[in-house]
Design a protein around this motif. Structure first.
Motif, PDB file in Angstrom:
ATOM      1  N   ASP A  87     -81.285  41.866  65.839  1.00 37.44           N
ATOM      2  CA  ASP A  87     -80.929  43.080  65.113  1.00 37.44           C
ATOM      3  C   ASP A  87     -80.034  42.754  63.920  1.00 37.44           C
ATOM      4  OD1 ASP A  87     -80.819  46.063  64.883  1.00 37.44           O
ATOM      5  OD2 ASP A  87     -78.682  45.688  65.278  1.00 37.44           O
ATOM      6  N   ARG A  88     -79.027  41.919  64.130  1.00 38.30           N
ATOM      7  CA  ARG A  88     -78.097  41.562  63.045  1.00 38.30           C
ATOM      8  C   ARG A  88     -78.810  40.753  61.957  1.00 38.30           C
ATOM      9  NH1 ARG A  88     -72.184  40.405  64.078  1.00 38.30           N
ATOM     10  NH2 ARG A  88     -72.253  40.671  61.825  1.00 38.30           N
ATOM     11  N   LEU A  89     -79.685  39.826  62.359  1.00 34.91           N
ATOM     12  CA  LEU A  89     -80.433  39.059  61.363  1.00 34.91           C
ATOM     13  C   LEU A  89     -81.373  39.957  60.564  1.00 34.91           C
ATOM     14  CD1 LEU A  89     -81.249  35.830  63.407  1.00 34.91           C
ATOM     15  CD2 LEU A  89     -79.732  35.996  61.408  1.00 34.91           C
ATOM     16  N   SER A  90     -81.961  40.949  61.236  1.00 34.07           N
ATOM     17  CA  SER A  90     -82.829  41.900  60.556  1.00 34.07           C
ATOM     18  C   SER A  90     -82.032  42.737  59.559  1.00 34.07           C
ATOM     19  CB  SER A  90     -83.509  42.807  61.592  1.00 34.07           C
ATOM     20  OG  SER A  90     -84.276  43.794  60.950  1.00 34.07           O
ATOM     21  N   LYS A  91     -80.889  43.230  59.978  1.00 26.85           N
ATOM     22  CA  LYS A  91     -80.043  44.034  59.072  1.00 26.85           C
ATOM     23  C   LYS A  91     -79.546  43.212  57.892  1.00 26.85           C
ATOM     24  CE  LYS A  91     -78.693  47.502  62.402  1.00 26.85           C
ATOM     25  NZ  LYS A  91     -77.705  47.961  63.367  1.00 26.85           N
ATOM     26  N   ALA A  92     -79.392  41.890  58.078  1.00 26.06           N
ATOM     27  CA  ALA A  92     -78.964  41.004  56.992  1.00 26.06           C
ATOM     28  C   ALA A  92     -80.129  40.650  56.068  1.00 26.06           C
ATOM     29  CB  ALA A  92     -78.351  39.726  57.565  1.00 26.06           C
ATOM     30  N   GLY A  93     -81.336  41.071  56.426  1.00 20.09           N
ATOM     31  CA  GLY A  93     -82.506  40.757  55.611  1.00 20.09           C
ATOM     32  C   GLY A  93     -83.022  39.343  55.806  1.00 20.09           C
ATOM     33  N   ALA A  94     -82.536  38.664  56.844  1.00 14.65           N
ATOM     34  CA  ALA A  94     -82.946  37.283  57.083  1.00 14.65           C
ATOM     35  C   ALA A  94     -84.273  37.200  57.826  1.00 14.65           C
ATOM     36  CB  ALA A  94     -81.864  36.535  57.863  1.00 14.65           C
ATOM     37  N   ILE A  95     -84.589  38.192  58.646  1.00 10.17           N
ATOM     38  CA  ILE A  95     -85.863  38.215  59.365  1.00 10.17           C
ATOM     39  C   ILE A  95     -86.507  39.585  59.207  1.00 10.17           C
ATOM     40  CG2 ILE A  95     -85.195  36.442  61.031  1.00 10.17           C
ATOM     41  CD1 ILE A  95     -84.790  38.686  63.107  1.00 10.17           C
ATOM     42  N   ASP A  96     -87.819  39.594  59.350  1.00  8.34           N
ATOM     43  CA  ASP A  96     -88.570  40.842  59.337  1.00  8.34           C
ATOM     44  C   ASP A  96     -89.790  40.678  60.235  1.00  8.34           C
ATOM     45  OD1 ASP A  96     -90.519  39.434  57.848  1.00  8.34           O
ATOM     46  OD2 ASP A  96     -89.829  40.254  55.942  1.00  8.34           O
ATOM     47  N   SER A  97     -90.689  41.621  60.187  1.00  7.41           N
ATOM     48  CA  SER A  97     -91.846  41.587  61.089  1.00  7.41           C
ATOM     49  C   SER A  97     -92.786  40.415  60.808  1.00  7.41           C
ATOM     50  CB  SER A  97     -92.622  42.906  61.005  1.00  7.41           C
ATOM     51  OG  SER A  97     -93.127  43.094  59.695  1.00  7.41           O
ATOM     52  N   HIS A  98     -92.624  39.745  59.671  1.00  5.25           N
ATOM     53  CA  HIS A  98     -93.467  38.593  59.345  1.00  5.25           C
ATOM     54  C   HIS A  98     -92.859  37.270  59.810  1.00  5.25           C
ATOM     55  CE1 HIS A  98     -96.065  41.193  57.040  1.00  5.25           C
ATOM     56  NE2 HIS A  98     -95.007  41.662  56.414  1.00  5.25           N
ATOM     57  N   THR A  99     -91.595  37.279  60.189  1.00  4.36           N
ATOM     58  CA  THR A  99     -90.928  36.065  60.649  1.00  4.36           C
ATOM     59  C   THR A  99     -91.506  35.644  61.989  1.00  4.36           C
ATOM     60  OG1 THR A  99     -88.886  36.729  59.531  1.00  4.36           O
ATOM     61  CG2 THR A  99     -88.692  35.042  61.253  1.00  4.36           C
ATOM     62  N   LYS A 100     -91.887  34.382  62.093  1.00  9.44           N
ATOM     63  CA  LYS A 100     -92.345  33.828  63.373  1.00  9.44           C
ATOM     64  C   LYS A 100     -91.108  33.446  64.172  1.00  9.44           C
ATOM     65  CE  LYS A 100     -96.830  33.605  62.519  1.00  9.44           C
ATOM     66  NZ  LYS A 100     -97.826  34.301  63.286  1.00  9.44           N
ATOM     67  N   ILE A 101     -90.992  33.985  65.375  1.00  5.28           N
ATOM     68  CA  ILE A 101     -89.826  33.725  66.221  1.00  5.28           C
ATOM     69  C   ILE A 101     -90.283  33.007  67.479  1.00  5.28           C
ATOM     70  CG2 ILE A 101     -87.960  34.793  67.555  1.00  5.28           C
ATOM     71  CD1 ILE A 101     -88.059  37.095  65.465  1.00  5.28           C
ATOM     72  N   TYR A 102     -89.633  31.881  67.748  1.00  5.07           N
ATOM     73  CA  TYR A 102     -89.943  31.069  68.920  1.00  5.07           C
ATOM     74  C   TYR A 102     -88.687  30.960  69.774  1.00  5.07           C
ATOM     75  CZ  TYR A 102     -93.870  29.773  65.979  1.00  5.07           C
ATOM     76  OH  TYR A 102     -94.985  29.813  65.174  1.00  5.07           O
ATOM     77  N   LEU A 103     -88.781  31.396  71.012  1.00  8.85           N
ATOM     78  CA  LEU A 103     -87.667  31.272  71.940  1.00  8.85           C
ATOM     79  C   LEU A 103     -87.812  29.960  72.689  1.00  8.85           C
ATOM     80  CD1 LEU A 103     -85.267  33.138  72.753  1.00  8.85           C
ATOM     81  CD2 LEU A 103     -86.584  33.703  74.785  1.00  8.85           C
ATOM     82  N   THR A 104     -86.751  29.157  72.670  1.00  2.34           N
ATOM     83  CA  THR A 104     -86.781  27.855  73.319  1.00  2.34           C
ATOM     84  C   THR A 104     -85.510  27.666  74.134  1.00  2.34           C
ATOM     85  OG1 THR A 104     -87.235  25.505  72.953  1.00  2.34           O
ATOM     86  CG2 THR A 104     -85.766  26.588  71.378  1.00  2.34           C
ATOM     87  N   HIS A 105     -85.345  26.481  74.732  1.00  3.17           N
ATOM     88  CA  HIS A 105     -84.151  26.202  75.556  1.00  3.17           C
ATOM     89  C   HIS A 105     -84.058  27.282  76.632  1.00  3.17           C
ATOM     90  CE1 HIS A 105     -79.939  25.157  76.449  1.00  3.17           C
ATOM     91  NE2 HIS A 105     -80.146  24.045  75.755  1.00  3.17           N
TER      92      HIS A 105
END
Length: 139
Positions: A87-105
């Protein structure tokens, strides 16, 4: 020569040994960027300020504790802290619906299927848990 730039990002990781520091990195090349964010809890405000307006094509984020209830400053991510960070990264404009997100660890607190369902309900089909053999498009 290949134009790869990288920037260190502070983490919120509990040091086990004196002088130990965990860092995350933003990699940038040819107008593409990736944030590798593991061994961290929620970021400090300074990191969100640094990331404001930097569009991330790829975000690799840890998910150590999954659905477990842990304090937000534990030094690793839970489902709750992952949701807050996205949410914070989205509000900062760093990620959006086109960002590929991979959860690891990822700890053993969810199955791959449960993790996939949770992530996609939270963020959409561009968010998936990592797995052995996964190939991530480069920066």
């Amino acid at each position: 020569e290949d134009g790869l730039q990288f920037s260190a990002v502070k983490t919120n990781h509990k040091a086990e040994y004196k002088g130990e520091t965990a860092l995350n990195y933003v990699f940038e090349r040819n107008e593409r960027s990736m944030l590798y964010a593991c061994d961290t809890g929620l970021y400090c405000d300074e990191n969100y300020e640094f990331l404001t307006g930097k569009h991330l094509n790829i975000l690799v984020l840890e998910g150590t504790f999954g659905p477990q209830e842990k304090p937000l400053d534990i030094g690793h991510m839970t489902c709750r802290s992952t949701a807050i960070m996205l949410d914070r990264l989205s509000k900062a404009g760093a990620i959006d619906s086109h960002t590929k997100i991979y959860l690891t660890h990822i700890g053993h607190h969810m199955t791959h299927m449960e993790c996939t369902q949770w992530l996609q309900e939270l963020w959409g089909e561009n968010a998936v848990p990592a797995y052995d053999g996964l190939e991530v498009p480069g920066v």
